[in-house]
Design an enzyme around this catalytic site. Structure first.
Site, mmCIF file in Angstrom:
data_model
loop_
_atom_site.group_PDB
_atom_site.id
_atom_site.type_symbol
_atom_site.label_atom_id
_atom_site.label_comp_id
_atom_site.label_asym_id
_atom_site.label_seq_id
_atom_site.Cartn_x
_atom_site.Cartn_y
_atom_site.Cartn_z
ATOM 1 N N GLN A 221 0.925 -1.217 -0.075
ATOM 2 C CA GLN A 221 -0.067 -0.106 -0.059
ATOM 3 C C GLN A 221 0.881 1.163 -0.005
ATOM 4 O O GLN A 221 0.280 2.357 0.173
ATOM 5 C CB GLN A 221 -0.958 0.080 1.065
ATOM 6 C CG GLN A 221 -1.949 -1.418 1.253
ATOM 7 C CD GLN A 221 -2.824 -1.142 2.457
ATOM 8 O OE1 GLN A 221 -3.017 -2.023 2.950
ATOM 9 N NE2 GLN A 221 -3.376 0.082 2.894
ATOM 10 N N ARG A 368 -8.820 -0.307 7.604
ATOM 11 C CA ARG A 368 -9.676 0.534 7.277
ATOM 12 C C ARG A 368 -10.011 1.605 8.266
ATOM 13 O O ARG A 368 -11.046 2.000 8.727
ATOM 14 C CB ARG A 368 -11.103 -0.106 6.647
ATOM 15 C CG ARG A 368 -11.879 0.784 5.705
ATOM 16 C CD ARG A 368 -12.640 -0.339 5.069
ATOM 17 N NE ARG A 368 -13.279 0.587 3.855
ATOM 18 C CZ ARG A 368 -14.007 -0.018 2.809
ATOM 19 N NH1 ARG A 368 -14.297 -1.543 2.773
ATOM 20 N NH2 ARG A 368 -14.656 0.671 1.986
ATOM 21 N N CYS A 369 -9.098 2.129 8.557
ATOM 22 C CA CYS A 369 -9.225 3.216 9.779
ATOM 23 C C CYS A 369 -7.996 4.017 9.863
ATOM 24 O O CYS A 369 -6.970 3.601 9.457
ATOM 25 C CB CYS A 369 -9.116 1.945 10.987
ATOM 26 S SG CYS A 369 -8.746 2.984 12.565
ATOM 27 N N GLU A 738 -12.913 4.718 4.882
ATOM 28 C CA GLU A 738 -12.909 4.193 6.044
ATOM 29 C C GLU A 738 -14.269 4.488 6.716
ATOM 30 O O GLU A 738 -14.593 3.575 7.739
ATOM 31 C CB GLU A 738 -11.716 4.437 6.726
ATOM 32 C CG GLU A 738 -11.437 5.811 6.903
ATOM 33 C CD GLU A 738 -9.989 5.715 7.614
ATOM 34 O OE1 GLU A 738 -9.115 5.121 7.346
ATOM 35 O OE2 GLU A 738 -9.925 6.822 8.552
#
Ligand code: CDP
Length: 784
Positions: A221, A368-369, A738
């Site tokens: 990522q 996702r945060c 997110e």
């Protein structure tokens, strides 16, 4: 102590089981596992069956003797090259291959390289490791007990304590609690869960002995940051490393850390001079790569009798597993958890977090945060509901009473964040109107009379996304800005290269739309490219919903630089001064004479064929954007559940999600983001837990135990939007990716607790399984 060998205990699910090897459920694409290079060989990791054990011996002879096996690498081999340990992203170090002892089940012990992946897997089973079991520590609450084993004897500090971090005004907060009419408290565990992306982690390391170049195809990522870390840790000149992150089947934070398998593949390729592919199995992914959450939290709210919140006090124990491999900005040991003040206006707050070691896989990644924001939003949204229950006030009314007023933005929270913009009440109103809140409350009352169970859960979450600014945010010392480079070709088409890396969020579409918006070039004429460190400008990558707030902003700024140059060329072509020109998307024209015009395509052609004397040729720009602040998206989610008393099963009847991410680039993509994130939230709330037994055996190490929601369990999501632009973002956008994962767990749990609140239930920890609900109903005498 009993000593057993890995052969005696057998492969524990980590071994490659040919047909059952569910690495990756995927569609068409260009993934790391699709990279097949001439002479490529395959790596396979030998993993520990024990959670805490001394390594007595490792015998690799049988494995080496298997035809097709090229090398077996152990921790001792790596130690000779000073590579047995690697730094984590958070000031700790982590074993690449174990030396001395192992600290969690499935820890990497040896790396086997063979001509094909099946031989590598078979040979891994032949590596004979003799272990001597040590006492195991799985409960973070016992980490600091004097009777617990000290796990990290490599550290100077002889304790399982990693860090203490606190923020806020303790004195003022304690004082507010002393004088408060009402106090509410919730003890909530945000359980250990896993991003479980569709594609597991993996790489192909290709060191070319002739050129000295190392190309790493990586599920990354953050390709640039990874290249820099490979250069710094591995001692390879950075210009000789190329990281290519092709399509990656989801990341969700799982593909931010550097994993031992990557390092082993690189070492093997450097040693053998051949490309080495390492792709982990699904069980390896769940058992050993970056987990999320594992926060054991207490929140207390102090309030007046009429429901005005006066203070928040939070105490948290963070289980980081065997190594502190949290992937978060270095100044924030507990990430951005201090946004736990939420959408509410009160003067005092105090928050403290202690991190501890246990015999579990390392991590603490931002699933996702935005670095622990999910935990924060869940905690405050649960605490507000518990306070409403205490005060016997409707939870919507309590929220309304305490929302930060729109006139107070930019708003400085009691824990120090400056929220850029917000307008919480309209978002909640829209959600409540859509769901028909008043009627639902009436229906609930009627159902209760009949002994039926239904609940309504509200979550009015606030997010904090888009790190930088670089003066406060860095990852492993690298400042958090991000970048975009745009080149417009002579025919008016262009390419846009980014420092971020899409994992399925649709960057290829939305960045092109930003260029289209800024320059009036059709989005279809813009190619978007990410993920190749040889071509993309340096950036920190995609996680924590930072792409739109940071790289999206960089795209607009780079396009505006191009527009500035285009204006000069247009003035030259139209033989007027720049001051006489007006812009409308796609063209400049002379003020008052709209027929005297030059399109952006004509200007692009002129940039290479007829540009003014003294001006550089070409039409391109790069922007490294350092945001002045984070963006604070928000929303209200409302969940309606019905509970089957016979089975304890919770059925989500309705779920209305109102999001506010400022100006939207692509509504369909935003809706897709919301649908996906809500589905993940559903899984977390009702199904998912990486659990351990008292011996440290992973209980959630396959999709048989770690459940993903399918279409059968997933309800119909009803979405809507309000729009409160960010005042500091070039086009008023905030991140969104997110939000649904951050905001939804509290809505689900609040709904279930609401259904049971008349029975005196105040809190249920996730995952809320039918068994848990049925057990409560039995305890409360609802079922016999
Ligand atoms: O960093 P990441 O891409 O995961 O998250 P994001 O910035 O929230 O963006 C997710 C997707 O939604 C991207 O394709 C964005 O361009 C899109 N988006 C949008 O269209 N409008 C917004 N205001 C925010 C995001």
């Amino acid at each position: 102590m009993i000593a057993k060998t890995s052969a005696e205990v057998g492969g524990m699910g980590h071994s490659l089981k040919r047909k059952e090897d569910l690495r990756f459920i995927r569609g068409k694409g260009n993934y790391v596992d699709d990279v097949n290079l001439p002479n490529m060989v395959y790596g396979h990791l030998v993993r520990s069956p024990y959670a805490h054990a001394r390594l007595k011996s490792i015998n690799i002879e049988k494995a080496k003797a298997l035809p097709g096996v090229l090398a077996v690498i152990t921790g001792e081999d790596l130690a000779k090259a000073n590579l047995a340990w690697m730094p984590t992203l958070f000031f700790d170090k982590q074993m690449v291959l174990a030396t001395g002892k192992v600290l969690f089940q499935s820890q990497e012990v040896a790396f086997v390289v063979a001509e094909d992946r099946y031989t590598a897997a078979d040979a891994a089973e032949l590596v004979d490791v003799e272990y001597e079991e040590l006492p195991v520590l799985v409960d973070p609450h016992k980490s600091l007990d004097p009777s617990s084993p000290i796990l990290r004897d490599d550290r100077e500090q002889k304790s399982n304590h990693i860090f203490h971090w606190e923020v806020g005004d303790k004195q003022a907060t304690d004082k507010a609690f002393q004088g408060a009419d009402v106090k509410a408290r919730v003890d909530a565990v945000f359980q250990r869960c896993h991003p479980a992306p569709l594609e597991t982690c993996g790489c192909v390391a290709d060191h070319n002995p002739a050129t000295g170049r190392l190309t790493i195809y990586l599920t990354s990522q953050a390709p640039h940051a990874h290249r820099t870390l490979f250069a710094l840790v591995g001692g390879i000149p950075e210009n000789n490393i190329r990281v290519i992150s092709p399509d990656i089947g989801g990341g969700f934070g799982n593909k931010v850390p550097i994993y031992p398998g990557y390092v082993c593949a690189v070492v093997a390729s450097l040693t053998l001079g051949r490309p080495v592919k390492w792709i982990e199995s699904r069980s390896e992914n769940l058992q050993s790569t970056g987990f999320a959450r594992d926060y054991h939290m207490t929140a207390e709210l102090a309030a007046s009798k009429d429901g005005k919140i006066q203070a928040l006090r939070v105490k948290t124990l963070a289980d980081h597993g065997a190594f502190n491999a949290a992937a978060q900005p270095t100044k924030f040991p507990a990430g951005l958890f201090s946004v736990c003040t939420g959408a509410y206006d009160y003067p005092s707050a105090f928050c403290e977090v202690d991190g501890v070691y246990t015999n579990k896989a390392p991590g603490g990644i931002a699933y996702r945060c935005s670095f622990r924001v999910t935990e924060a939003a869940y905690l405050i949204e649960r605490a507000v509901d518990v306070l409403a229950q205490e005060l016997k006030i409707d939870p919507a009314d309590l929220r309304r009473k305490n929302f930060i007023a729109p006139s107070k933005f930019p708003y400085k929270s009691a824990l120090g964040w400056t929220y850029d913009s917000g307008n919480y009440e309209p978002a909640m109103k829209l959600a409540l109107d859509k769901v028909g809140y008043a009627e639902l409350r009436k229906e609930q009352e009627e159902k209760r009379q009949k002994g039926e169970l239904m609940g309504i859960g509200i979550s009015s979450f606030v997010e904090i996304v888009g790190a930088g600014p670089s003066h406060t945010f860095d990852i492993a010392g690298i400042k958090m800005f991000d970048s975009c480079e745009i080149r417009i070709h002579p025919t008016g088409k262009g390419i846009c290269r980014m420092g971020t890396k899409s994992q399925g969020q649709g960057h290829e579409t939305t960045y092109a739309q930003i260029v289209a918006q800024e320059l009036g070039i059709p989005a279809a004429d813009i190619t978007v490219e990410e993920g190749d460190t040889d071509t993309a400008p340096y950036g920190l990558g995609t996680y924590a919903s930072r792409s739109t707030p940071v790289s999206g902003a960089a795209t607009a700024m780079a396009a505006r630089k191009i527009r500035e140059k285009a204006k000069k060329i247009a003035a030259h072509l139209l033989e007027c001064s720049e001051a006489d020109l007006e812009w409308e998307p796609g063209k400049f024209f002379v003020k008052g004479t709209p027929s005297k015009t030059k399109t952006i395509q004509e200007i692009a052609f002129a940039a290479y064929t007829n540009h003014p004397q003294g001006m550089e040729a070409g039409l391109e720009a790069v922007d490294y954007y350092d945001p002045p602040n984070l963006t604070f998206p928000f929303g209200t989610y409302v969940c309606v559940v019905d509970i089957d008393k016979g089975t304890g099963e919770v059925k989500v009847r309705r779920f209305v999600a109102v999001d506010d991410c400022g100006n939207i680039i692509n509504p369909m993509i935003v809706d897709g983001q919301v649908h996906g994130g809500l589905t993940e939230g559903l899984g977390i709330a009702f199904m998912q837990l990486i659990d351990y037994d008292e011996n440290g055996n992973v209980q959630g190490g396959s999709f048989m135990d770690y459940l993903l929601p399918t279409a059968v369990e997933t309800p119909h999501w009803e979405t809507d939007k309000t729009c409160t632009p960010s005042p500091h973002h070039p086009f008023g956008a905030k991140g969104v990716g997110e939000s649904p994962n951050v905001g939804s767990p509290a809505a689900f749990v609040n709904a279930v607790v609401d259904a049971l609140s008349h029975l005196g239930v105040k809190h249920i920890d996730m995952p809320i399984t039918p068994w848990k609900v049925w057990t409560i109903l039995k305890e409360k005498g609802v079922v016999s």
